[in-house]
Design a protein around this motif. Structure first.
Motif, PDB file in Angstrom:
ATOM      1  N   ASN A  55       0.806  -1.223   0.000  1.00  0.00           N
ATOM      2  CA  ASN A  55       0.000   0.000   0.000  1.00  0.00           C
ATOM      3  C   ASN A  55       0.840   1.275   0.000  1.00  0.00           C
ATOM      4  OD1 ASN A  55      -2.675  -1.327   0.122  1.00  0.00           O
ATOM      5  ND2 ASN A  55      -1.911  -2.004   2.128  1.00  0.00           N
ATOM      6  N   ASN A  98      -7.340   4.893   1.803  1.00  0.00           N
ATOM      7  CA  ASN A  98      -7.831   4.131   2.960  1.00  0.00           C
ATOM      8  C   ASN A  98      -6.707   3.517   3.796  1.00  0.00           C
ATOM      9  OD1 ASN A  98     -10.612   4.599   2.439  1.00  0.00           O
ATOM     10  ND2 ASN A  98     -10.601   2.969   0.912  1.00  0.00           N
ATOM     11  N   TYR A  99      -5.483   4.052   3.642  1.00  0.00           N
ATOM     12  CA  TYR A  99      -4.364   3.607   4.479  1.00  0.00           C
ATOM     13  C   TYR A  99      -3.618   4.817   5.022  1.00  0.00           C
ATOM     14  CZ  TYR A  99      -5.107  -1.174   3.043  1.00  0.00           C
ATOM     15  OH  TYR A  99      -5.662  -2.408   2.852  1.00  0.00           O
ATOM     16  N   SER A 185      -4.770   0.354   8.008  1.00  0.00           N
ATOM     17  CA  SER A 185      -5.996   0.716   7.293  1.00  0.00           C
ATOM     18  C   SER A 185      -6.777   1.786   8.047  1.00  0.00           C
ATOM     19  CB  SER A 185      -6.883  -0.526   7.112  1.00  0.00           C
ATOM     20  OG  SER A 185      -8.136  -0.173   6.561  1.00  0.00           O
ATOM     21  N   CYS A 187      -9.984   2.246   6.918  1.00  0.00           N
ATOM     22  CA  CYS A 187     -11.307   1.944   6.364  1.00  0.00           C
ATOM     23  C   CYS A 187     -12.401   1.941   7.414  1.00  0.00           C
ATOM     24  CB  CYS A 187     -11.284   0.578   5.671  1.00  0.00           C
ATOM     25  SG  CYS A 187     -10.875   0.675   3.934  1.00  0.00           S
ATOM     26  N   THR A 188     -13.540   2.483   7.062  1.00  0.00           N
ATOM     27  CA  THR A 188     -14.761   2.377   7.859  1.00  0.00           C
ATOM     28  C   THR A 188     -15.845   1.873   6.918  1.00  0.00           C
ATOM     29  OG1 THR A 188     -15.228   4.719   7.416  1.00  0.00           O
ATOM     30  CG2 THR A 188     -14.130   4.180   9.496  1.00  0.00           C
ATOM     31  N   GLY A 189     -15.733   0.620   6.545  1.00  0.00           N
ATOM     32  CA  GLY A 189     -16.667   0.028   5.591  1.00  0.00           C
ATOM     33  C   GLY A 189     -17.820  -0.660   6.279  1.00  0.00           C
ATOM     34  N   THR A 256     -17.469  -4.596  -1.070  1.00  0.00           N
ATOM     35  CA  THR A 256     -16.708  -3.350  -1.044  1.00  0.00           C
ATOM     36  C   THR A 256     -17.659  -2.191  -0.789  1.00  0.00           C
ATOM     37  OG1 THR A 256     -15.079  -4.239  -2.598  1.00  0.00           O
ATOM     38  CG2 THR A 256     -15.125  -1.849  -2.312  1.00  0.00           C
ATOM     39  N   CYS A 260     -13.827   0.150   1.007  1.00  0.00           N
ATOM     40  CA  CYS A 260     -13.239  -0.790   1.965  1.00  0.00           C
ATOM     41  C   CYS A 260     -13.869  -2.172   1.796  1.00  0.00           C
ATOM     42  CB  CYS A 260     -13.441  -0.297   3.401  1.00  0.00           C
ATOM     43  SG  CYS A 260     -12.811   1.367   3.697  1.00  0.00           S
ATOM     44  N   ASP A 261     -13.064  -3.214   1.963  1.00  0.00           N
ATOM     45  CA  ASP A 261     -13.530  -4.584   1.776  1.00  0.00           C
ATOM     46  C   ASP A 261     -13.918  -5.233   3.103  1.00  0.00           C
ATOM     47  OD1 ASP A 261     -13.095  -4.504  -0.975  1.00  0.00           O
ATOM     48  OD2 ASP A 261     -10.999  -5.089  -0.746  1.00  0.00           O
TER      49      ASP A 261
END
Length: 353
Positions: A55, A98-99, A185, A187-189, A256, A260-261
């Motif tokens: 990343n 997202n990182y 990460s 991410c807030t998925g 996704t 984010c996954d």
């Protein structure tokens, strides 16, 4: 011989192991460049580092003079700048969406000529992190903790080494540059809690339960072990319905959302439908017949074998009544490929397959 024994465990031993583990995680190398063994002439210098954390991308070294020359480093080559005035060396690299990057310590090897810059100061995204002096004999400073907290870096990371203290037109070279820290990460998925059914063939409708399916930019894809669903509908923030695609294999579902996954904790089992169109050893025949007067009816012939069948050796003999006399004989012509059908209307054949 058996006996009782006692094992004494020193709690300080486990504390040391825990400390070393945490320390190694915090100080993991995320970037290391030894500048290879090939003479360096291009500016900017964009050869890939030997350690580049996932990343991170697009490493680039530049300087305020605009040219690099090559010289021996700690091992192999070093990047070298020639200057009679204060100068800067700059490293830039990108952090994936997202990182974020946290940097805890660094290391570098440097050497100057007799007239070259004696002092260096380093900053990361404008924040001072350390300084030192460079001698005429090359040496590494050793792993050095940053003097200011460097955390949450996103987008482009910019490391600037400012050089000063030159006494004339001299050189300063850099090798074995290391950044330690972590890439994590942001991410807030979404979260997947369950799905049903847990197995099925192509076109099975799967109900996926969870939360956050409509957060941020929303859900952009649903995948079955990496294969995009043939279609899906975000019913609500807690519910998605998706159809199993062609070519799916057994594996985890992924969604996704907001870039984010999220993955299921258990796999979806793909059921493969296998059809053998060549299971017969000869032709099959059937008839659709309209009992109204004058109707010739339709005769269907299906080739269930594995090969094309030449129809010249076949005839259709039609009877008006069972056990009666035949009304006509139709000698077939042409051929029929494997797995195909032909429809005949009296008296001429019509190829349907």
């Amino acid at each position: 011989m058996h006996g009782n024994f006692t094992v004494f465990i020193n709690k300080n031993y486990f504390y040391c192991l825990w400390f070393l583990l945490i320390n190694n995680i915090i100080n993991a190398q995320i970037y290391t460049h030894n500048f290879g063994t090939t003479a360096i002439t291009s500016h900017p210098y964009t050869a890939a580092p030997v350690v580049f954390a996932p990343n991170l991308s697009n490493s680039s070294w530049t300087n305020s003079i605009g040219t690099w020359t090559s010289a021996a480093g700690a091992s192999g080559e070093a990047i070298r700048i020639t200057t009679a005035a204060a100068a800067t060396i700059t490293l830039t690299f990108n952090v994936a969406t997202n990182y974020q990057v946290n940097i805890t310590s660094f290391d570098l090897w440097s050497q100057r000529s007799a007239l070259g810059p004696q002092n260096w100061n380093m900053s990361i995204n404008g924040i001072p992190v350390g300084s030192g002096t460079t001698g005429t004999t090359g040496a590494a400073i050793g792993t050095t903790n940053v003097s200011s907290t460097i955390s949450g870096l996103t987008g482009t990371v910019t490391v600037v080494i400012s050089l000063s203290g030159q006494t004339g037109n001299g050189t300063w070279r850099l090798d074995d540059f290391v950044l330690n820290g972590s890439v994590t990460s942001t991410c807030t998925g979404s979260t997947i809690t369950s799905f049903y059914p847990t197995s099925g063939p192509q076109n099975t409708l799967i109900t996926i339960n969870g939360s956050g399916f409509q957060s941020g930019s929303g859900t952009s894809s649903v995948n079955f072990n990496g294969i995009p669903a043939s279609s899906f509908t975000v019913v609500s923030d807690n519910l998605i319905k998706a159809y199993v695609p062609a070519g799916s294999t057994t594996g985890n579902l992924s969604i996704t959302t907001n870039g984010c996954d999220a993955f299921t904790s258990t796999p979806f089992t793909s059921i493969q439908t296998t059809v053998n169109p060549t299971y017969a050893t000869d032709l099959y025949i059937s008839e659709i017949y309209d009992a109204e007067a004058g109707s010739g009816g339709v005769i269907e012939i299906y080739n269930g074998t594995a090969s094309t069948v030449n129809l010249s050796g076949y005839s259709i003999i039609r009877y008006g009544n069972i056990g009666g006399t035949s009304t006509y004989t139709l000698n077939l012509v042409g051929s029929i490929p494997p797995g195909s059908c032909l429809l005949y209307t009296s008296p001429s054949p019509r190829d349907r397959g």
